[in-house]
Scaffold this active site. Structure first.
Site, short mmCIF file in Angstrom:
data_model
loop_
_atom_site.label_atom_id
_atom_site.label_comp_id
_atom_site.label_asym_id
_atom_site.label_seq_id
_atom_site.Cartn_x
_atom_site.Cartn_y
_atom_site.Cartn_z
N ASP A 161 0.86 -1.19 0.00
CA ASP A 161 0.00 0.00 0.00
C ASP A 161 0.90 1.24 0.00
O ASP A 161 1.60 1.51 0.97
CB ASP A 161 -0.89 -0.04 1.25
N HIS A 162 0.86 1.99 -1.10
CA HIS A 162 1.77 3.13 -1.23
C HIS A 162 1.48 4.22 -0.21
O HIS A 162 2.30 5.10 0.05
CB HIS A 162 1.69 3.70 -2.65
#
Lengths: 325, 431
Positions: free
Chosen positions: B403-404
């Site tokens: 998850d950036h």
């Protein structure tokens, strides 16, 4: 062109008739000295005298029966029933006599009578004074039935009623006597049996008459905010019904909603909806949306009465249900 | 005294749930601990247990209806007992002038509140006989019938459009005028000049199970909310495979058999201890840390995918993790117990392994609420260059979906490299 209220427009039509036709006379409860329950004939007694402006006892069957006799004998009576709810007492005279005499006499007897009656709920007049029996009377062959929602239509329809050879029920929306509008000068008429397109639009056809028109115009405004253009049609004439105008509109819009401020079950709009699906089913994009008053005795309590009356949100919800718009 | 049954909370962030299926019928006896219903949340489908003995007196919420946590959904009590008059409907505030916007569609013929009140008040002249309440409407299958408005059918016929090809957007899925007017036929492929019968394609609709619906919802949520990025490494598993063989030989008598996946779990736990960021949840204004490392294991069931978690993995040996994973897998398949709500909802990091399918590599979708998921392929004998020589090594590809919002590419690379280091040095897996 003059701006008149519906009350003034009816007054103008009645006075015209009284002035132009010596056979015209007005009869009813409290129409003389009192000037009418809704002040439509206010001042008439002083102006036209007791021979032509006749106060009656509380005796609807009698004075409508007298009207039938007078019309048959060549006069042109204009009878006011204080509330269309009271027409029940005189149904035998209206339905059996006024409507059938011409047919049963092989055309020898005509009954050219106008029966004016305030109609509709909304003023806390309780169950026995708030009904809308024009929807019952519209079913009876042999008489005609109209209900204006604008001053111009009130005058134009009254002129047509006063020159018609048959008994005409002239149902006056009781909450709309004060509605103002432009009325053309000169002797125009509005033909009985012709609906009126009060607002043009291509997306949905909304049909009602009388009090219902106010609700439909508000609904049309709400719809316009969402980019939906409603065509608003006023029946004006409940009998004969002008299905051509409604069907032509549905050809354009493919959607229809009928609104009855009278009780929903068996109202005139049930007939309109049924005829629409007969005549235009191939043009409809879903079931005819129907809104009507609750099937209850009209409540006296204000909250309950308002609850029983159809509202704009009922119209919008019904359209959503039928057409998803 | 009847007992209220309310929509249970299956996790701190659960605000509403759907009754996917009632497992008990009205009138059926229920024992404490019996499964009463399947409750579907954003994350999973969980069986709801009864907290009291009794008879299911009344079901207030039909299958498929979503209601807030805590709302009354049913009554338990003694057979024949009267259900208290408490509505299951949400108690929305109604001002003095407020009234329902529209009657519910099925009660078009039922009397309105006013009608009912007035009918009750004026007994000698009831407004209208109260019709019997309509039987519950079954979910109707329209089968082959295409629901289209008359004008839509007429237009379709005029324009030579096959109405069954048009997608309906009207009420109840009805094909409307505009659906036909806006219809664009799919481009037809040029037909082959060779005249041979085309194989028959099975084209039946498959209704969505509640699990399929849940998977659809969860994956869409993840892919729309969490911007995924992917990092892939090739892991040389040669030493670890040897180590695993020795370990399993040594454990043979105890019946324990450590799998490649168990070692991947251990390597992940070790790496998370070093990089705790990958054990957090993105929570809008912060990364919410978790005190336990709960490794979610993707398990493919016949009905669909679930990702139950091994709880509190920190400090567990690879052998302990192996035992836990085997137990979790068995219970997921309905053997020797069921999964707990915690196991179903409390995972903090995910692992998905398709090694058994001869898959080189793939990318997995992050379970919402987790920071990353590790996707591993098969361990395959592969020629590699070591010290200038070509050797055969056991190579496994591992892809980290991250998850950036939680971490950047370089951090993902460092974390994944740590997992690789653990897997390439089996001694670390014993720590």
């Amino acid at each position: 062109m003059a701006e008149l209220t519906i009350r003034q427009a009816i007054q103008r039509g009645l006075e015209e008739a009284l002035q132009n036709d010596p056979n015209v006379f007005i009869m009813g409860e409290d129409i003389g000295k009192y000037g009418g329950a809704y002040a439509v004939t206010s001042g008439f007694l002083e102006k036209y005298g007791p021979k032509r402006i006749k106060d009656t006892p509380i005796s609807e069957a009698t004075f409508i029966g007298a009207g039938v006799g007078a019309a048959a004998a060549g006069l042109r009576p204009v009878i006011e029933i204080m509330s269309i709810s009271f027409s029940l007492v005189a149904f035998d005279q209206i339905v059996n006599m006024a409507a059938n005499l011409r047919y049963m006499s092989g055309g020898q007897i005509k009954v050219p009578m106008v029966i004016r009656a305030p109609t509709g709920a909304g003023a806390q007049l309780a169950a026995t004074h708030s009904q809308s029996f024009e929807t019952w009377l519209a079913e009876v062959p042999g008489i005609k039935c109209v209900a204006p929602s604008t001053p111009a239509d009130a005058l134009g329809l009254l002129r047509s009623a006063l020159s018609d050879g048959n008994t005409v029920i002239f149902a006056e929306p009781a909450q709309m006597y004060g509605v103002k509008g432009d009325v053309p000068d000169g002797r125009f008429t509005v033909p009985i049996g012709k609906a009126s397109v009060q607002r043009s639009g291509g997306d949905v056809t909304l049909v009602s008459y009388g009090h219902g028109m106010r609700v439909l115009h508000s609904a049309a405004e709400d719809l316009a905010k969402r980019g939906i253009e409603a065509e608003v049609v006023d029946l004006r004439s409940l009998s004969p019904l002008d299905m051509d105008t409604i069907v032509a509109s549905v050809h354009k819009t493919n959607r229809a909603l009928t609104l009855d401020m009278a009780r929903r079950t068996g109202g005139i709009m049930a007939e309109v909806a049924a005829r629409l699906q007969e005549a235009a089913s191939d043009w409809l994009d879903g079931p005819v949306a129907r809104v009507g008053a609750e099937d209850v005795p009209w409540p006296y309590n204000r909250e309950l009465e308002q609850e029983a009356l159809p509202r704009v949100e009922d119209v919008l919800a019904s359209l959503k249900k039928s057409y998803g718009i | 005294m009847a007992t209220r049954v309310t929509m249970p909370s299956m996790g701190a962030d659960m605000t509403e749930g759907t009754v996917a299926r009632w497992l008990k019928k009205e009138g059926e006896a229920v024992k404490r601990g019996d499964k009463m219903a399947e409750i579907e949340t954003d994350k999973t489908v969980v069986e709801m247990e009864a907290y009291a003995d009794g008879t299911l007196l009344k079901v207030l919420v039909p299958e498929g209806r979503k209601v807030p946590v805590g709302q009354l959904i049913a009554w338990l009590g003694q057979p024949g007992e009267k259900v208290p008059e408490e509505s299951g409907a949400p108690a929305g505030p109604l001002g003095p002038a407020a009234r329902p916007a529209a009657p519910p569609p099925t009660s078009a013929s039922a009397p309105s509140p006013v009608a009912t009140r007035l009918a009750a008040a004026s007994a000698p002249m009831p407004a209208r006989p109260t019709p019997p309440s309509p039987p519950p409407t079954p979910v109707t299958e329209d089968g082959d019938r295409t629901k289209a408005s008359p004008i839509a059918r007429k237009l379709a016929e005029e324009q030579g459009i096959d109405i069954s090809k048009v997608v309906g957007t009207g009420p109840g899925g009805r094909i409307t005028r505009d659906d036909v007017l806006n219809y664009k036929p799919a481009p037809s492929l040029p037909s082959s000049s060779i005249n041979r019968p085309a194989p028959k394609v099975i084209a039946q609709d498959i209704p969505l199970t509640s699990m399929r619906q849940a998977i659809a919802r969860v994956t869409v949520r993840s892919k729309t909310e969490a911007p995924h990025f992917y990092v892939t490494v090739a892991v040389d598993m040669t030493d670890t495979m040897k180590f695993r063989q020795h370990l399993n030989e040594a454990l043979a008598e105890s019946g324990i058999k450590v799998s490649v996946n168990d070692m991947i779990i251990k390597a992940s736990v070790n790496s998370i201890l070093k990089h705790p960021k990958f054990n957090t949840s993105f929570a809008g204004d912060k990364l919410q840390g978790h005190a336990d490392i709960n490794i979610g294991i993707a398990i493919a069931l016949e009905q669909g995918l679930i990702v139950p978690a091994l709880l509190k993995c920190q400090g567990k040996s690879v052998v302990e993790l192996s035992t836990m994973a085997r137990d979790l897998g068995n219970r997921a398949r309905g053997k020797g117990g069921t999964l707990s709500q915690q196991e179903l909802t409390q995972g903090t990091f995910g692992i998905s392994n398709l090694g058994m399918f001869d898959v080189v590599s793939f990318a997995a979708i992050i379970v919402p609420g987790q920071a990353a998921i590790l996707a591993t392929g098969t361990v395959k004998k592969t020629p590699v260059v070591k010290g200038g020589e070509i050797e055969v090594a056991d190579i496994m590809h591992a892809t980290l979906s991250c998850d950036h919002r939680v971490a950047d590419g370089a951090e993902g690379a460092v974390f994944l490299t740590e997992i690789k280091r653990n897997l390439e040095n089996p001694a670390l897996l014993m720590v």
